[in-house]
Scaffold this motif. Structure first.
Motif, mmCIF file in Angstrom:
data_model
loop_
_atom_site.group_PDB
_atom_site.id
_atom_site.type_symbol
_atom_site.label_atom_id
_atom_site.label_comp_id
_atom_site.label_asym_id
_atom_site.label_seq_id
_atom_site.Cartn_x
_atom_site.Cartn_y
_atom_site.Cartn_z
ATOM 1 N N THR A 14 2.028 3.266 4.965
ATOM 2 C CA THR A 14 1.519 1.911 5.142
ATOM 3 C C THR A 14 0.946 1.404 3.835
ATOM 4 N N PRO A 15 1.038 0.087 3.582
ATOM 5 C CA PRO A 15 1.834 -0.866 4.346
ATOM 6 C C PRO A 15 3.315 -0.702 4.037
ATOM 7 N N ARG A 16 4.171 -1.341 4.794
ATOM 8 C CA ARG A 16 5.596 -1.283 4.500
ATOM 9 C C ARG A 16 5.965 -2.264 3.393
ATOM 10 N N ASP A 17 5.263 -3.360 3.357
ATOM 11 C CA ASP A 17 5.463 -4.366 2.316
ATOM 12 C C ASP A 17 4.111 -4.856 1.826
ATOM 13 N N LYS A 18 4.019 -5.069 0.518
ATOM 14 C CA LYS A 18 2.780 -5.570 -0.055
ATOM 15 C C LYS A 18 3.114 -6.526 -1.186
ATOM 16 N N VAL A 19 2.601 -7.738 -1.073
ATOM 17 C CA VAL A 19 2.721 -8.704 -2.159
ATOM 18 C C VAL A 19 1.320 -8.988 -2.661
ATOM 19 N N THR A 20 1.136 -8.851 -3.957
ATOM 20 C CA THR A 20 -0.195 -9.053 -4.512
ATOM 21 C C THR A 20 -0.076 -9.739 -5.867
ATOM 22 N N GLU A 21 -1.203 -10.159 -6.361
ATOM 23 C CA GLU A 21 -1.210 -10.806 -7.668
ATOM 24 C C GLU A 21 -1.643 -9.826 -8.745
ATOM 25 N N MET A 22 -1.145 -10.052 -9.911
ATOM 26 C CA MET A 22 -1.478 -9.217 -11.059
ATOM 27 C C MET A 22 -2.990 -9.078 -11.178
ATOM 28 N N GLY A 23 -3.432 -7.846 -11.423
ATOM 29 C CA GLY A 23 -4.852 -7.585 -11.591
ATOM 30 C C GLY A 23 -5.539 -7.073 -10.332
ATOM 31 N N GLN A 24 -4.886 -7.241 -9.183
ATOM 32 C CA GLN A 24 -5.480 -6.788 -7.931
ATOM 33 C C GLN A 24 -5.277 -5.288 -7.750
ATOM 34 N N GLU A 25 -6.170 -4.685 -6.956
ATOM 35 C CA GLU A 25 -6.024 -3.271 -6.605
ATOM 36 C C GLU A 25 -5.070 -3.134 -5.427
ATOM 37 N N VAL A 26 -4.242 -2.123 -5.504
ATOM 38 C CA VAL A 26 -3.294 -1.836 -4.421
ATOM 39 C C VAL A 26 -3.511 -0.395 -3.965
ATOM 40 N N THR A 27 -3.595 -0.191 -2.673
ATOM 41 C CA THR A 27 -3.689 1.157 -2.115
ATOM 42 C C THR A 27 -2.562 1.370 -1.125
ATOM 43 N N MET A 28 -1.809 2.429 -1.347
ATOM 44 C CA MET A 28 -0.716 2.797 -0.446
ATOM 45 C C MET A 28 -1.097 4.115 0.222
ATOM 46 N N ARG A 29 -0.747 4.237 1.493
ATOM 47 C CA ARG A 29 -1.134 5.404 2.272
ATOM 48 C C ARG A 29 0.075 6.111 2.836
ATOM 49 N N CYS A 30 -0.079 7.409 2.992
ATOM 50 C CA CYS A 30 1.011 8.243 3.494
ATOM 51 C C CYS A 30 0.439 9.282 4.446
ATOM 52 N N GLN A 31 1.102 9.433 5.575
ATOM 53 C CA GLN A 31 0.743 10.511 6.495
ATOM 54 C C GLN A 31 1.900 11.501 6.504
ATOM 55 N N PRO A 32 1.698 12.687 5.941
ATOM 56 C CA PRO A 32 2.783 13.668 5.915
ATOM 57 C C PRO A 32 3.040 14.243 7.307
ATOM 58 N N ILE A 33 4.161 14.909 7.439
ATOM 59 C CA ILE A 33 4.474 15.582 8.692
ATOM 60 C C ILE A 33 3.452 16.697 8.899
ATOM 61 N N LEU A 34 2.948 16.788 10.122
ATOM 62 C CA LEU A 34 1.929 17.790 10.435
ATOM 63 C C LEU A 34 2.438 19.191 10.109
ATOM 64 N N GLY A 35 1.624 19.927 9.339
ATOM 65 C CA GLY A 35 2.017 21.281 8.966
ATOM 66 C C GLY A 35 2.672 21.379 7.600
ATOM 67 N N HIS A 36 3.103 20.244 7.055
ATOM 68 C CA HIS A 36 3.671 20.264 5.695
ATOM 69 C C HIS A 36 2.537 20.341 4.684
ATOM 70 N N ASN A 37 2.655 21.259 3.717
ATOM 71 C CA ASN A 37 1.553 21.463 2.786
ATOM 72 C C ASN A 37 1.815 20.878 1.400
ATOM 73 N N THR A 38 2.987 20.277 1.210
ATOM 74 C CA THR A 38 3.306 19.695 -0.094
ATOM 75 C C THR A 38 3.643 18.220 0.093
ATOM 76 N N VAL A 39 3.037 17.390 -0.727
ATOM 77 C CA VAL A 39 3.233 15.937 -0.619
ATOM 78 C C VAL A 39 3.601 15.389 -1.988
ATOM 79 N N PHE A 40 4.617 14.544 -2.005
ATOM 80 C CA PHE A 40 5.123 13.965 -3.242
ATOM 81 C C PHE A 40 5.001 12.448 -3.194
ATOM 82 N N TRP A 41 4.767 11.836 -4.350
ATOM 83 C CA TRP A 41 4.858 10.380 -4.502
ATOM 84 C C TRP A 41 5.967 10.070 -5.507
ATOM 85 N N TYR A 42 6.879 9.164 -5.091
ATOM 86 C CA TYR A 42 7.971 8.715 -5.943
ATOM 87 C C TYR A 42 7.925 7.200 -6.073
ATOM 88 N N ARG A 43 8.479 6.730 -7.171
ATOM 89 C CA ARG A 43 8.671 5.294 -7.366
ATOM 90 C C ARG A 43 10.161 5.065 -7.574
#
Lengths: 111, 110
Positions: free
Chosen positions: A7-36
Motif C-alpha cells: 500500500t498504496p497501490r498508486d501515489k501521486v505527490t508533489e516534489m519535496g513531499q515525503e512518501v511512505t510505501m508499505r509492504c506486508q510480506p507473506i507470513l513466515g517469509h524471513n527475507t524482504v526485498f525492495w525493487y524499483r
C-alpha cells in the motif's frame, strides 16, 4: 493463497513531499526485498532484509531513501524529499528460500 | 559490478512458433537462475527456475538450459500462445542477491 501486499497501490505527490510505501510480506517469509522498476532501468534492487535486519541497501540513494522493518509483518520504504526522477513502480518481494514472491507494486508519480 | 545481459530486448513470433531468450551473467558465484513473466501492469511472477547443479529443466511448454562454464542460460517456449505475450526477466542469484536482466518483451501474433 498467501500473497505479498503493498500500500498504496498508486501515489501521486508533489516534489519535496515525503512518501511512505508499505509492504506486508507473506507470513513466515524471513527475507524482504525492495525493487524499483522503470522503463529505462528495468528492475533495480534497492535494499533487502533478513529476519528484519538490513543486509544490503547499496542500491538505494542514502540521502533521501530509507528502508525499515518495524516488525516481521511490515516493511517500509520512505523517500524524503521526493523528486520527479523517483517516479517508478516500487515492488516489494518476500522469500523463505530462494524463490521470491512479488507484491502488486506501488506506482509513484512525483510531479 | 555483477550484471546480467539479456537478448533480445523485443521478440515477435507467430502463434505456434518457438521463442528463445538468452541471458549471460558475470558473477561466477551465482547458483540459482529464476525466470519471471510480467504482464502489463502486473507483478513479476516466477515461471521456471534452475539451479547450478542442473543443466536443463522442463515444465510443459517451457524449458530452461544452463551452461555454467560459459555463464549462459536460456528460456525456451514452444508452441507459443497469445497469452504468452509479456515481458520476461531472467535473473542470477548469488547468496540472497538477485540481479535481473533488462527484460525481453515477447509478442505472440495470433
Amino acid at each position: 493463497d498467501a500473497r505479498v501486499t503493498q500500500t498504496p497501490r498508486d501515489k501521486v505527490t508533489e516534489m519535496g513531499q515525503e512518501v511512505t510505501m508499505r509492504c506486508q510480506p507473506i507470513l513466515g517469509h524471513n527475507t524482504v526485498f525492495w525493487y524499483r522498476q522503470t522503463m529505462m532501468q528495468g528492475l533495480e534492487l534497492l535494499a533487502y532484509f533478513r529476519n528484519r535486519a538490513p543486509l544490503d541497501d547499496s542500491g538505494m540513494p542514502k540521502d533521501r531513501f530509507s528502508a525499515e522493518m518495524p516488525d516481521a509483518t511490515l516493511a517500509t520504504l520512505k523517500i524524503q524529499p521526493s523528486e520527479p526522477r523517483d517516479s517508478a513502480v516500487y515492488f516489494c518481494a518476500s522469500a523463505s528460500s530462494v524463490e521470491q514472491f512479488f507484491g502488486p507494486g506501488t506506482r509513484l508519480t512525483v510531479l | 559490478g555483477e550484471n546480467v545481459e539479456q537478448h533480445p530486448s523485443t521478440l515477435s513470433v507467430q502463434e505456434g512458433d518457438s521463442a528463445v531468450i538468452k541471458c549471460t551473467y558475470s558473477d561466477s558465484a551465482s547458483n540459482y537462475f529464476p525466470w519471471y513473466k510480467q504482464e502489463l501492469g502486473k507483478r513479476p511472477q516466477l515461471i521456471i527456475d534452475i539451479r547450478s547443479n542442473v543443466g536443463e529443466k522442463k515444465d510443459q511448454r517451457i524449458a530452461v538450459t544452463l551452461n555454467k562454464t560459459a555463464k549462459h542460460f536460456s528460456l525456451h517456449i514452444t508452441e507459443t500462445q497469445p497469452e504468452d505475450s509479456a515481458v520476461y526477466f531472467c535473473a542470477a542469484t548469488s547468496y540472497d542477491k538477485v540481479i535481473f536482466g533488462p527484460g525481453t518483451s515477447l509478442s505472440v501474433i495470433p
